[in-house]
Design a protein around this motif. Structure first.
Motif, short mmCIF file in Angstrom:
data_model
loop_
_atom_site.label_atom_id
_atom_site.label_comp_id
_atom_site.label_asym_id
_atom_site.label_seq_id
_atom_site.Cartn_x
_atom_site.Cartn_y
_atom_site.Cartn_z
N SER A 159 0.81 -1.21 0.00
CA SER A 159 0.00 0.00 0.00
C SER A 159 0.85 1.26 0.00
O SER A 159 0.38 2.32 -0.44
CB SER A 159 -0.94 -0.01 1.22
N GLY A 193 -1.63 -3.81 -0.09
CA GLY A 193 -1.75 -4.59 1.13
C GLY A 193 -0.67 -4.12 2.08
O GLY A 193 0.35 -3.60 1.66
N PRO A 196 1.24 -7.06 1.30
CA PRO A 196 0.50 -7.97 0.43
C PRO A 196 0.73 -9.41 0.87
O PRO A 196 1.71 -9.72 1.54
CB PRO A 196 1.11 -7.73 -0.96
N TYR A 227 -7.42 -9.37 -7.10
CA TYR A 227 -8.13 -8.22 -6.52
C TYR A 227 -9.49 -7.97 -7.18
O TYR A 227 -10.00 -6.86 -7.14
CB TYR A 227 -7.27 -6.96 -6.64
N ASN A 273 -9.32 -7.93 -2.06
CA ASN A 273 -8.08 -8.67 -1.82
C ASN A 273 -8.40 -10.15 -1.81
O ASN A 273 -9.57 -10.55 -1.87
CB ASN A 273 -7.42 -8.24 -0.50
N CYS A 275 -7.49 -12.31 0.67
CA CYS A 275 -7.23 -12.84 2.02
C CYS A 275 -8.14 -14.01 2.37
O CYS A 275 -7.69 -14.98 2.99
CB CYS A 275 -7.41 -11.72 3.06
N CYS A 294 -11.35 -7.28 9.26
CA CYS A 294 -10.46 -6.71 8.25
C CYS A 294 -10.34 -5.21 8.47
O CYS A 294 -11.34 -4.53 8.75
CB CYS A 294 -11.04 -7.01 6.86
N SER A 298 -5.60 -2.88 2.08
CA SER A 298 -5.25 -2.85 0.66
C SER A 298 -6.03 -1.79 -0.11
O SER A 298 -5.88 -1.68 -1.33
CB SER A 298 -5.48 -4.23 0.02
#
Length: 359
Positions: A159, A193, A196, A227, A273, A275, A294, A298
């Protein structure tokens, strides 16, 4: 004869069998979300293409992207660094330092003009002519512009490089900016991220090395393969969100039952993302699975969007107008109405049946 060995040549020199190489290609295709027909294409690319030179720069950052990268399991980072790419400059991972390291950077730029990938971790500060980040006695801003000039493509790791992150958060005294504000004439692949996911980082590199092109990007410059969906879309707690079952406060009954974390600040419904699908630590877990919502790391400007525990207030479900605060009441009302309707129909049927018997 090639100046740089191909990926396949390096693997064979390391004692890897042909069978293992083909298995690796199949696993790589699966990791990238590609069908089995792509495995031969990956094998052919790795047999015939030279390893791609990579220059990895560091600006204002905390090195969390590198920390994540070296923990990749699919593929292993040692395979990426030692076999798939020619990592010619990375001041964090390389053995050389000082003038020797800077000489290697310049040599790589001159030797592989237009062929190398520039990976950038962190961002440049613009205030005071870039003096808030000095690399080798010069502003990082100058190093970034110099290295980007002859790069084939640029990867913005994390990020910080993609959006600016905490360095660019208000009041931003150094005037830190994401790299696309400085580099405007090169394709930039944003991999946001904080940090990331490791397999997302290595997956992006693997795709570029295999197919020789930038992966398909969304309108913000992020790879669609990782993404294109919100964390919310594939979250295992999504059924609880749809049912109006939420954690109201930490360690309440809902938390112990694994209910949705929306009401305690989860930003999954607005965060794009991988995740909830790729997960972290070799696919072991991710923050929501560990019991914490969360934080939207990101997404652009996440540091300036209030507390990590502030609730999103306008999240809709199934195209209806109610938000998540109202859905529980709506579901309860719907269930009550259904019960009442069923009771009314049953009563009518009983009355009709009794009338038939009396007649």
């Amino acid at each position: 004869m090639s100046q740089i060995e191909t990926f396949y040549e390096v693997m064979r020199r390391q004692g890897i069998t042909r069978r293992s190489f083909l298995k690796y290609c199949s696993l790589t295709a699966a990791a990238l979300g590609l069908g089995p027909t792509f495995a031969p294409k990956i094998a052919n690319a790795m047999e015939t293409k030279e390893r791609t030179p990579v220059i990895w720069l560091h600006g204002l950052e905390c090195t969390c992207c590198s920390e994540s990268f070296i923990r990749s399991a699919h593929p292993l980072v040692k395979d990426v660094v030692l076999s798939m790419i020619s990592l010619d400059y990375d001041d964090t991972l390389m053995a050389s330092a000082g003038h020797q390291a800077e000489a290697l950077l310049e040599e790589t730029i001159q030797k592989y003009k237009g062929k190398y990938i520039l990976a950038v971790e962190g961002n440049p500060p613009l205030n005071e002519d870039g003096m808030f980040c000095i690399i080798g006695g010069k502003p990082f801003l100058d190093q970034l512009k110099h290295a980007a000039k002859d790069a084939a493509a640029v990867i913005a790791w994390g990020s910080c490089a993609s959006w600016g992150c905490v360095q660019a958060a208000r009041p931003n005294p150094t005037q830190a900016v994401p790299i696309h504000k400085v580099i405007t004439d090169k394709p930039i692949i944003k991999v946001p991220g904080c940090p990331p996911i490791a397999e997302v980082m290595t997956g992006v590199i693997t795709y570029m090395l295999t197919f020789g092109r930038v992966p398909e990007l969304d309108r913000q410059g992020r790879p669609k393969m990782f993404y294109s969906q919100r964390i919310h879309d594939k979250c295992y707690r999504r059924p609880h969100f749809d049912a109006g079952q939420f954690v109201e406060e930490w360690d309440d009954e809902g938390a112990r039952k694994g209910y949705c974390l929306y009401k305690v600040g989860c930003k999954g419904p607005t965060t794009y993302n991988a995740c909830s699908t790729v997960r972290w630590n070799e696919g072991t877990s991710f923050p929501i699975q560990a019991g914490h919502g969360c934080i939207g790391c990101s997404e652009d400007g996440f540091w300036d969007k209030g507390s990590f525990y502030d609730r999103l207030t306008d999240i809709h479900q199934f195209g209806i107008e109610q938000n998540a605060d109202e859905i529980g009441t709506a579901v309860a009302g719907g269930v009550g109405a259904a019960i009442a309707a069923h009771a009314a129909v049953s009563a009518i049927k009983r009355a009709q049946h009794k009338g038939d018997q009396d007649s």
